[in-house]
Design an enzyme around this catalytic site. Structure first.
Site, PDB file in Angstrom:
ATOM      1  N   LEU A  38       1.220  -1.194   0.067  1.00  0.00           N
ATOM      2  CA  LEU A  38      -0.360   0.108  -0.195  1.00  0.00           C
ATOM      3  C   LEU A  38       0.486   0.915  -0.137  1.00  0.00           C
ATOM      4  CD1 LEU A  38      -2.573   1.320   2.063  1.00  0.00           C
ATOM      5  CD2 LEU A  38      -1.350   2.042   2.429  1.00  0.00           C
ATOM      6  N   ASN A  40       0.376   5.972  -0.143  1.00  0.00           N
ATOM      7  CA  ASN A  40      -0.539   6.633   0.554  1.00  0.00           C
ATOM      8  C   ASN A  40       0.009   7.955   0.360  1.00  0.00           C
ATOM      9  OD1 ASN A  40      -0.053   5.195   3.191  1.00  0.00           O
ATOM     10  ND2 ASN A  40      -1.296   7.573   3.523  1.00  0.00           N
ATOM     11  N   ASP A  41      -0.074   9.074   1.204  1.00  0.00           N
ATOM     12  CA  ASP A  41       0.590  10.003   0.826  1.00  0.00           C
ATOM     13  C   ASP A  41       1.613   9.992   0.639  1.00  0.00           C
ATOM     14  OD1 ASP A  41      -1.913  10.262   2.727  1.00  0.00           O
ATOM     15  OD2 ASP A  41      -0.634  11.103   4.672  1.00  0.00           O
ATOM     16  N   SER A 101       2.978  10.802   8.377  1.00  0.00           N
ATOM     17  CA  SER A 101       3.118  11.935   7.281  1.00  0.00           C
ATOM     18  C   SER A 101       4.317  12.756   7.585  1.00  0.00           C
ATOM     19  CB  SER A 101       2.229  12.255   6.344  1.00  0.00           C
ATOM     20  OG  SER A 101       1.802  11.874   5.645  1.00  0.00           O
ATOM     21  N   ARG A 159      -0.641  15.582  13.936  1.00  0.00           N
ATOM     22  CA  ARG A 159       0.264  14.820  13.465  1.00  0.00           C
ATOM     23  C   ARG A 159       0.739  15.913  11.892  1.00  0.00           C
ATOM     24  NH1 ARG A 159      -4.099  12.346  13.448  1.00  0.00           N
ATOM     25  NH2 ARG A 159      -5.742  11.279  11.886  1.00  0.00           N
ATOM     26  N   ASP A 160       1.512  15.242  11.100  1.00  0.00           N
ATOM     27  CA  ASP A 160       1.457  16.266   9.115  1.00  0.00           C
ATOM     28  C   ASP A 160       2.306  17.253   9.662  1.00  0.00           C
ATOM     29  OD1 ASP A 160       0.319  13.753   8.610  1.00  0.00           O
ATOM     30  OD2 ASP A 160      -1.359  15.002   8.578  1.00  0.00           O
TER      31      ASP A 160
END
Length: 469
Positions: A38, A40-41, A101, A159-160
């Protein structure tokens, strides 16, 4: 799991999974995608020491949202990419539930990553640490550990981090959820990337005239473009409208003026960043020649992602194409980066009614289309774009129920640029005023048929393969 054991397990997963992924007819020919598992970001998008670096959330061990590492690609030209060593693995107490992230900066010549260490507890609660890592002489990264604990007044959903330099300080925007379960964006400042001062909330639900605007704002990214400051983010939990914000989670932009002295952001209304079925977690960077680029995850969390047929071949998701951002008349425009034109093969031209247009092989295709009437674009009976002069309506069948689902872009459209790649379509409207990005899984060979009496002007190219080395 010890770091050496996890790495060995990942290597085994790649050796077993990559052949199946690359042989899947839905695997992209020129977009970035995982070799197995997988994706994702996008994370840590940066131009550093003559190369572009793009990191990404990656679970090599399966198609579930677990075991998040940071994968790593690099490129000299934004077109030809190569694999780099895995940058981060969740093998410390402060990131044991995932290296979530974040971003990358050039800190006095050292490529430095700032990311969220996610920690989940057995009782269902969680916490988050903002952490640093620096590149070493072998091309890998050495963790320096946490530099910012969970700020007071917020849940474990913080987060991020996106970090940039302004004047004599580093600044960070950070997605957060307050104790009232409202999404916010925090602004922080540091002199050294280690000691951070929380300057407060600059945007979010209940702030800046937005009203109720979601329970969590993920993946904030703040930058200057033209004479404005722009904040792109992913507000989770905003209300669905009749023709906007129809995905389970949205991506949006707001613009205004960030006052660094008062730590305040005066901004306008929310705008959807992409109106298609799959787009989330975008991140931007500056090129060597000063262009602002964006790349996004062509996926959406908590939707129908696990119903995608690629799961049976052990992989899921891809990135969008790289896009150049510009500001025009107070709007944020997105266009495919000019470098992608090098993929074009043998230009074709057609002028005439849509009904008489040739059927196009659309497995890897770029199409520039102008029209003054109503027409329909049929992508292998699997996705249908109805182009009316006052709006676009994109239809695709649900992967769960088979019923038709719809997405909209409202406005007068006179020009489309469409990029196709095996199982994805990106539709750029009016030279980037709007975009609709979507995955779909039609039978191959994939054909695009134009339908309608209106006159069209079309230029189109097949696009060559451009795989990661």
């Amino acid at each position: 799991m010890a770091s050496s054991t996890r790495l060995a397990t990942i290597l085994k997963a790649v050796m077993h999974g990559q052949p199946k992924a690359l042989n899947d007819s839905y695997y992209p020919g020129w977009h970035l995608a995982p070799v197995t598992g997988l994706l994702n970001d996008p994370n840590g998008f940066i131009h550093f020491a003559g190369r572009y670096h793009l990191f990404y959330q990656w679970n090599a061990l399966g198609c579930q949202h677990q075991h998040k590492c940071w994968g790593h690609w690099s490129s000299e030209d934004l077109l030809h990419w190569q694999h780099e060593p895995i940058a981060l693995m969740p093998d410390d107490d402060y990131d044991r539930s995932g290296c979530y992230s974040g971003s990358a900066v050039d800190n006095a010549g050292v490529l430095t990553l700032i990311y969220t260490g996610n920690v989940k507890f057995e009782d269902g609660s969680r916490t988050a640490w903002q952490c640093l890592a620096v590149q070493n002489s072998t091309g890998g990264f050495d963790k320096l550990g946490p530099v910012l604990a969970l700020p007071a007044g917020y849940t474990g959903h913080v987060r991020d981090p996106k970090v940039w330099r302004h004047g004599e300080h580093w600044y960070m925007v950070l997605g957060a959820q307050d104790q009232q379960l409202q999404g916010k964006v925090l602004l922080l400042r540091s002199e050294n990337l280690r000691d951070w001062q929380n300057l407060g909330e600059i945007a979010g639900s209940g702030l800046g005239g937005l009203g109720q605007a979601g329970y969590m704002w993920e993946c904030p990214d703040m930058f200057s473009l033209g004479d404005r400051n722009w904040l792109i983010c992913c507000p989770q939990g905003i209300a669905r409208e009749e023709k906007r914000f129809l995905n389970t989670h949205a991506s949006a932009w707001i613009s205004g003026e960030l006052d660094y002295e008062t730590a305040s952001f005066r901004h306008g209304a929310f705008h959807e960043l992409d109106a298609g079925f799959e787009f989330y977690a975008p991140q931007t960077t500056l090129t060597a020649d000063g262009r602002r680029l964006l790349v996004g995850w062509m996926g959406v969390p908590d939707g129908e992602e696990m119903c995608q047929p690629t799961v049976s071949n052990g992989w899921i998701h891809q990135m969008t194409c790289l896009r150049e951002l510009s500001a025009r008349d107070g709007k944020l425009y997105q266009q495919p980066v000019a470098e992608l034109q090098a993929l074009r093969v043998e230009e074709q031209v057609y002028h005439g009614s849509a009904d008489n247009a040739p059927v196009l092989e659309a497995q890897r295709l770029e199409l520039l289309l102008e029209c003054q009437g109503d027409i329909t674009l049929n992508f292998a009976d699997n996705m249908i774009l109805q182009w009316h002069q006052h709006e676009l309506r994109l239809a695709r069948r649900s992967l769960k129920t088979g019923e038709w689902l719809y997405r909209y872009w409202v406005g007068a459209a006179n020009r489309l640029q469409i990029l196709c790649d095996h199982s994805s379509v990106e539709i750029f409207i009016n030279d980037g005023e709007g975009v609709m990005s979507s995955r779909y899984f039609p039978p191959h060979p994939l054909q695009l048929t134009l339908i309608g009496h209106a006159e069209v002007q079309a230029r189109y190219w097949s696009l060559r393969h451009c795989m990661v080395e």
